[in-house]
Write a protein that holds these residues in place. Structure first.
Motif, PDB file in Angstrom:
ATOM      1  N   LEU A   1      25.314  21.451 -17.278  1.00 32.87           N
ATOM      2  CA  LEU A   1      24.032  21.950 -16.777  1.00 32.87           C
ATOM      3  C   LEU A   1      24.064  22.177 -15.273  1.00 32.87           C
ATOM      4  O   LEU A   1      23.454  23.127 -14.760  1.00 32.87           O
ATOM      5  N   SER A   2      24.772  21.320 -14.538  1.00 36.46           N
ATOM      6  CA  SER A   2      24.821  21.480 -13.080  1.00 36.46           C
ATOM      7  C   SER A   2      25.585  22.737 -12.677  1.00 36.46           C
ATOM      8  O   SER A   2      25.307  23.324 -11.633  1.00 36.46           O
ATOM      9  N   TYR A   3      26.557  23.167 -13.501  1.00 42.48           N
ATOM     10  CA  TYR A   3      27.307  24.389 -13.198  1.00 42.48           C
ATOM     11  C   TYR A   3      26.836  25.576 -14.037  1.00 42.48           C
ATOM     12  O   TYR A   3      27.472  26.638 -14.003  1.00 42.48           O
ATOM     13  N   PHE A   4      25.745  25.402 -14.759  1.00 40.42           N
ATOM     14  CA  PHE A   4      25.222  26.477 -15.591  1.00 40.42           C
ATOM     15  C   PHE A   4      24.808  27.713 -14.796  1.00 40.42           C
ATOM     16  O   PHE A   4      25.000  28.844 -15.283  1.00 40.42           O
ATOM     17  N   PRO A   5      24.220  27.591 -13.596  1.00 40.46           N
ATOM     18  CA  PRO A   5      23.816  28.803 -12.863  1.00 40.46           C
ATOM     19  C   PRO A   5      24.968  29.759 -12.573  1.00 40.46           C
ATOM     20  O   PRO A   5      24.747  30.978 -12.492  1.00 40.46           O
ATOM     21  N   PHE A   6      26.189  29.260 -12.373  1.00 33.08           N
ATOM     22  CA  PHE A   6      27.315  30.155 -12.145  1.00 33.08           C
ATOM     23  C   PHE A   6      27.464  31.136 -13.313  1.00 33.08           C
ATOM     24  O   PHE A   6      27.565  32.357 -13.118  1.00 33.08           O
ATOM     25  N   PHE A   7      27.474  30.609 -14.517  1.00 25.14           N
ATOM     26  CA  PHE A   7      27.688  31.438 -15.700  1.00 25.14           C
ATOM     27  C   PHE A   7      26.448  32.272 -16.018  1.00 25.14           C
ATOM     28  O   PHE A   7      26.570  33.423 -16.444  1.00 25.14           O
ATOM     29  N   ALA A   8      25.253  31.677 -15.832  1.00 25.22           N
ATOM     30  CA  ALA A   8      24.024  32.416 -16.129  1.00 25.22           C
ATOM     31  C   ALA A   8      23.865  33.623 -15.213  1.00 25.22           C
ATOM     32  O   ALA A   8      23.461  34.705 -15.655  1.00 25.22           O
ATOM     33  N   CYS A   9      24.196  33.453 -13.943  1.00 24.67           N
ATOM     34  CA  CYS A   9      24.066  34.576 -13.005  1.00 24.67           C
ATOM     35  C   CYS A   9      25.133  35.648 -13.246  1.00 24.67           C
ATOM     36  O   CYS A   9      24.905  36.826 -12.982  1.00 24.67           O
ATOM     37  N   LEU A  10      26.289  35.256 -13.739  1.00 24.12           N
ATOM     38  CA  LEU A  10      27.326  36.248 -14.036  1.00 24.12           C
ATOM     39  C   LEU A  10      27.005  37.050 -15.290  1.00 24.12           C
ATOM     40  O   LEU A  10      27.375  38.228 -15.381  1.00 24.12           O
ATOM     41  N   SER A  11      26.310  36.439 -16.254  1.00 28.34           N
ATOM     42  CA  SER A  11      26.012  37.121 -17.507  1.00 28.34           C
ATOM     43  C   SER A  11      24.616  37.726 -17.551  1.00 28.34           C
ATOM     44  O   SER A  11      24.263  38.345 -18.553  1.00 28.34           O
ATOM     45  N   SER A  12      23.840  37.569 -16.504  1.00 27.52           N
ATOM     46  CA  SER A  12      22.474  38.082 -16.505  1.00 27.52           C
ATOM     47  C   SER A  12      22.461  39.605 -16.439  1.00 27.52           C
ATOM     48  O   SER A  12      23.374  40.240 -15.905  1.00 27.52           O
ATOM     49  N   GLU A  13      21.390  40.202 -16.999  1.00 26.56           N
ATOM     50  CA  GLU A  13      21.226  41.656 -16.978  1.00 26.56           C
ATOM     51  C   GLU A  13      20.481  42.135 -15.749  1.00 26.56           C
ATOM     52  O   GLU A  13      20.190  43.337 -15.638  1.00 26.56           O
ATOM     53  N   PHE A  14      20.147  41.251 -14.826  1.00 26.07           N
ATOM     54  CA  PHE A  14      19.452  41.599 -13.592  1.00 26.07           C
ATOM     55  C   PHE A  14      20.360  41.250 -12.420  1.00 26.07           C
ATOM     56  O   PHE A  14      20.289  40.143 -11.873  1.00 26.07           O
ATOM     57  N   PRO A  15      21.260  42.144 -12.049  1.00 28.80           N
ATOM     58  CA  PRO A  15      22.293  41.789 -11.068  1.00 28.80           C
ATOM     59  C   PRO A  15      21.748  41.486  -9.681  1.00 28.80           C
ATOM     60  O   PRO A  15      22.340  40.677  -8.968  1.00 28.80           O
ATOM     61  N   LEU A  16      20.618  42.095  -9.292  1.00 27.59           N
ATOM     62  CA  LEU A  16      20.125  41.867  -7.932  1.00 27.59           C
ATOM     63  C   LEU A  16      19.651  40.423  -7.763  1.00 27.59           C
ATOM     64  O   LEU A  16      20.085  39.714  -6.840  1.00 27.59           O
ATOM     65  N   VAL A  17      18.767  39.987  -8.634  1.00 23.61           N
ATOM     66  CA  VAL A  17      18.248  38.623  -8.540  1.00 23.61           C
ATOM     67  C   VAL A  17      19.350  37.605  -8.835  1.00 23.61           C
ATOM     68  O   VAL A  17      19.476  36.579  -8.154  1.00 23.61           O
ATOM     69  N   SER A  18      20.167  37.900  -9.830  1.00 24.35           N
ATOM     70  CA  SER A  18      21.227  36.962 -10.196  1.00 24.35           C
ATOM     71  C   SER A  18      22.261  36.817  -9.086  1.00 24.35           C
ATOM     72  O   SER A  18      22.774  35.718  -8.854  1.00 24.35           O
ATOM     73  N   SER A  19      22.568  37.902  -8.404  1.00 23.01           N
ATOM     74  CA  SER A  19      23.539  37.811  -7.312  1.00 23.01           C
ATOM     75  C   SER A  19      23.013  36.964  -6.167  1.00 23.01           C
ATOM     76  O   SER A  19      23.762  36.188  -5.559  1.00 23.01           O
ATOM     77  N   ILE A  20      21.715  37.089  -5.878  1.00 23.79           N
ATOM     78  CA  ILE A  20      21.132  36.282  -4.797  1.00 23.79           C
ATOM     79  C   ILE A  20      21.137  34.802  -5.174  1.00 23.79           C
ATOM     80  O   ILE A  20      21.549  33.936  -4.381  1.00 23.79           O
ATOM     81  N   LEU A  21      20.691  34.489  -6.390  1.00 25.00           N
ATOM     82  CA  LEU A  21      20.664  33.092  -6.823  1.00 25.00           C
ATOM     83  C   LEU A  21      22.070  32.518  -6.937  1.00 25.00           C
ATOM     84  O   LEU A  21      22.336  31.382  -6.522  1.00 25.00           O
ATOM     85  N   GLY A  22      22.988  33.307  -7.502  1.00 24.02           N
ATOM     86  CA  GLY A  22      24.358  32.825  -7.641  1.00 24.02           C
ATOM     87  C   GLY A  22      25.034  32.608  -6.301  1.00 24.02           C
ATOM     88  O   GLY A  22      25.768  31.628  -6.111  1.00 24.02           O
ATOM     89  N   PHE A  23      24.789  33.512  -5.350  1.00 24.82           N
ATOM     90  CA  PHE A  23      25.386  33.350  -4.012  1.00 24.82           C
ATOM     91  C   PHE A  23      24.834  32.109  -3.330  1.00 24.82           C
ATOM     92  O   PHE A  23      25.587  31.349  -2.699  1.00 24.82           O
ATOM     93  N   ALA A  24      23.521  31.895  -3.432  1.00 20.91           N
ATOM     94  CA  ALA A  24      22.915  30.722  -2.793  1.00 20.91           C
ATOM     95  C   ALA A  24      23.441  29.430  -3.421  1.00 20.91           C
ATOM     96  O   ALA A  24      23.760  28.463  -2.714  1.00 20.91           O
TER      97      ALA A  24
END
Length: 616
Positions: A123-146
């Motif tokens: 769960l702690s590393y879930f955002p890495f995978f969720a942001c890579l597989s998301s269909e909204f690259p703009l928001v996911s890239s910002i969250l994943g980068f942060a």
């Protein structure tokens, strides 16, 4: 030695680590859940849109469960997923050693604690995978980068505050965590690249990307290659292509295999580093024991009754330490070679299954049950990593034993000026083995030349009395060698046991092939047939490999995927043509009656198309 060890352990006496990754892992669950909730909230369920049904919740079709990684057939962002898996390597090693336990419970509940710990790490590393597989690259890239930047900063702070350790000395923490830093840096670059690609699309400077097709480019090329006539190759293959690996542009490894390769490589590196630390700790203890033996020899002036034994013990300790250090590299190279060889075997086996060949699998497991296959693909990656780690340790022990044997049989006699005796014993051994092999060859020659003549003599006793003589000689030969073969069988049995143990320990890290003999593969795979699916649900080692192959074969077969792609494309094209034809009836723009009639006609066309598809 002791002085240097004490000095090394004093490097981190004044170390004040104000930020611990262990505690940060617990606190990271809050931003992890928060950052993962936004992609779920922004998720758009296309199935609800296509069916035109009303969603049961007030969120409509804008909420869904985000899949962190499609284990069945994801070919995009393969190395990004591999880097995300690599960032979790340190925590995976803590779980592997059962050192990470967030709760203190009795011994009987340790399995539940490890399960909770594994879920917390995931769960702690879930955002890495969720942001890579998301269909909204703009928001996911910002969250994943942060999120990646946060973990990168935390890791750098931990390394900078306590860079040294008590085993490896200077920069011990950096030696442990530089793979995680490398993976986090890769993820930072990947999310930045996603942001730079998504920003112009969001601002309207570039057109919206088309919907991704279910048919990958390499799968389409594979089908085209099947439809073409085979062409003769222009020029021969190189040595690397023939002996090592040949690149195939019509085949790609799924993200699951790439992630397994990256995580297994990093875990193997960390396992070797931990092994070196344990070796240093044990070596210090052994050095203290050697100092006591040396003080005893000095006290007895090397004239005591135990002096020869003590000298032999010191020699054994010195040889064992040197052989253990020397065999680290070949054992590690063996496991690294296994990792890449497993990928090559995966491609070879998948191509054979695509071609309808199953002869490389045991006969009774050509049709594994679906339950066992699904369980196998869920277990394969984790089990492969564990087998590689344990396999490295077993291979290292076996190679060390072989090294010690080689030292005592070849090197030490030369050092002790006993080379002539060693060569004499070696010659006697070679002569004995040659005689045994010669007798075996003689028996084979006897069966090939005398036995056919003896059989012919039985058929033509009246015509060929010489054949009777040969038959009698053959029977006498077998009678007198019967008692010798009893002793020869003892040596053959020991040889069989030795070779089986050697090959079993050497191939223990590979689960792409069974190490059991024919007829006993069930003990190594336990894949269930459809009739016994309820009785046998476990699929250890080779069974996980076979089940994973069949699931990938069913879900990523290029011919099957191409056929489904053609059906879906044809259905969409026919639906679009009917919709355009009925839209021409709308002559008055904005008329509510005509608009309602148009919607009814389109809905009727959709219902007719679905009815035809069902009848087909």
């Amino acid at each position: 030695m002791l002085t240097g060890s004490t000095r090394t352990r004093q490097l981190n006496v004044t170390c004040d680590n104000s930020l611990d990754r262990e505690n940060f892992l617990h606190y990271s669950l809050i931003p992890s859940i928060s950052s993962s909730f936004w992609p779920c909230l922004s998720f758009k369920d296309e199935s609800i849109v296509d069916k035109g049904t009303t969603p049961p919740t007030s969120l409509g079709n804008h909420f869904g469960i985000i899949v962190p990684l499609d284990f069945l057939g994801t070919f995009s962002n393969r190395w990004s997923y591999g880097a995300a898996f690599g960032a979790t390597a340190n925590k995976v090693m803590f779980l592997f050693s059962e050192g990470y336990q967030p709760l203190k419970v009795p011994q009987w509940a340790q399995a539940f604690v490890l399960l909770i710990g594994g879920m917390e790490v995931g769960l702690s590393y879930f955002p890495f995978f969720a942001c890579l597989s998301s269909e909204f690259p703009l928001v996911s890239s910002i969250l994943g980068f942060a999120y990646s930047l946060t973990w990168f900063v935390v890791t750098v702070l931990q390394i900078s505050q306590c860079p040294h350790g008590q085993f490896l000395g200077r920069f011990e923490t950096l030696i442990f965590y530089w793979p995680s830093l490398l993976c986090l840096s890769f993820l930072l670059g990947r999310f930045l690249h996603m942001f730079l690609k998504a920003l112009p699309i969001y601002l309207g400077l570039e057109p919206q990307t088309e919907e991704k097709s279910m048919l990958e480019a390499h799968q389409a090329e594979h089908v085209k290659q099947l439809l073409r006539k085979p062409r003769p190759q222009e020029g021969g293959k190189s040595w690397f292509q023939t002996r090592v690996y040949e690149w195939d542009p019509c085949f790609q490894f799924p993200s699951r295999m790439i992630g397994t390769l990256v995580l297994a490589s990093i875990c193997l590196y960390l396992f070797i580093v931990i092994e070196i630390c344990v070796f240093i700790l044990v070596r210090d203890k052994v050095d203290m024991f050697e100092d006591k033996l040396e003080s005893y020899l000095t006290h007895m002036n090397e004239t005591g009754a135990l002096t020869p034994v003590i000298l032999q013990v010191k020699e054994l300790i010195s040889i064992t330490k040197g052989v253990w250090v020397v065999t680290i590299l070949p054992a590690a190279l063996t496991c690294v070679t296994y990792l890449f060889h497993i990928l090559a075997c995966y491609r070879k086996h998948m191509k054979r299954l695509w071609a309808g060949e199953k002869h490389f699998l045991p006969q009774k497991f050509h049709s594994p049950s679906s339950a066992a296959s699904v369980v196998a693909i869920a277990r394969y990656s984790g089990w492969q990593i564990a087998y590689i780690l344990w396999g490295y340790l077993i291979i290292h022990v076996v190679q060390s034993l072989c090294g010690v044997t080689l030292m005592y049989s070849l090197v030490l006699p030369i050092i002790h000026h006993q080379g002539l005796e060693m060569l004499q014993g070696f010659g006697l051994g070679v002569l004995t083995i040659s005689i045994v092999v010669g007798l075996i060859i003689l028996q084979v020659w006897d069966c090939c030349h005398v036995l056919p003549a003896a059989q012919a003599g039985h058929r033509r006793q009246a015509e060929a009395p010489g054949s009777q003589q040969q038959g009698r000689a053959f029977h006498n030969f077998n009678y007198f060698l019967f008692f010798y073969n009893v002793l020869l069988g003892l040596g053959a049995c020991l040889s069989r046991l030795f070779i089986s143990c050697l090959l079993g320990t050497w191939l223990i890290a590979r689960i792409d092939r069974t190490i059991m003999q024919s007829g006993y593969e069930s003990a190594d795979m336990a894949l269930s047939s459809p009739s016994s699916a309820q009785r046998r649900t476990f699929s250890p080692s080779f069974g996980a490999w076979v089940g994973m192959l069949f699931v990938d074969h069913y879900h990523t077969n290029p011919v099957l995927v191409s056929f489904c792609h053609i059906l879906i494309t044809s259905h969409k094209d026919g639906k679009l043509k009917k919709t355009v034809k009925y839209l021409y009836l709308n002559q008055t723009a904005g008329s509510p009656i005509l608009s309602q009639s148009q919607n009814e006609v389109v809905s009727a066309a959709d219902a007719d198309q679905q009815s035809q598809a069902r009848h087909a």
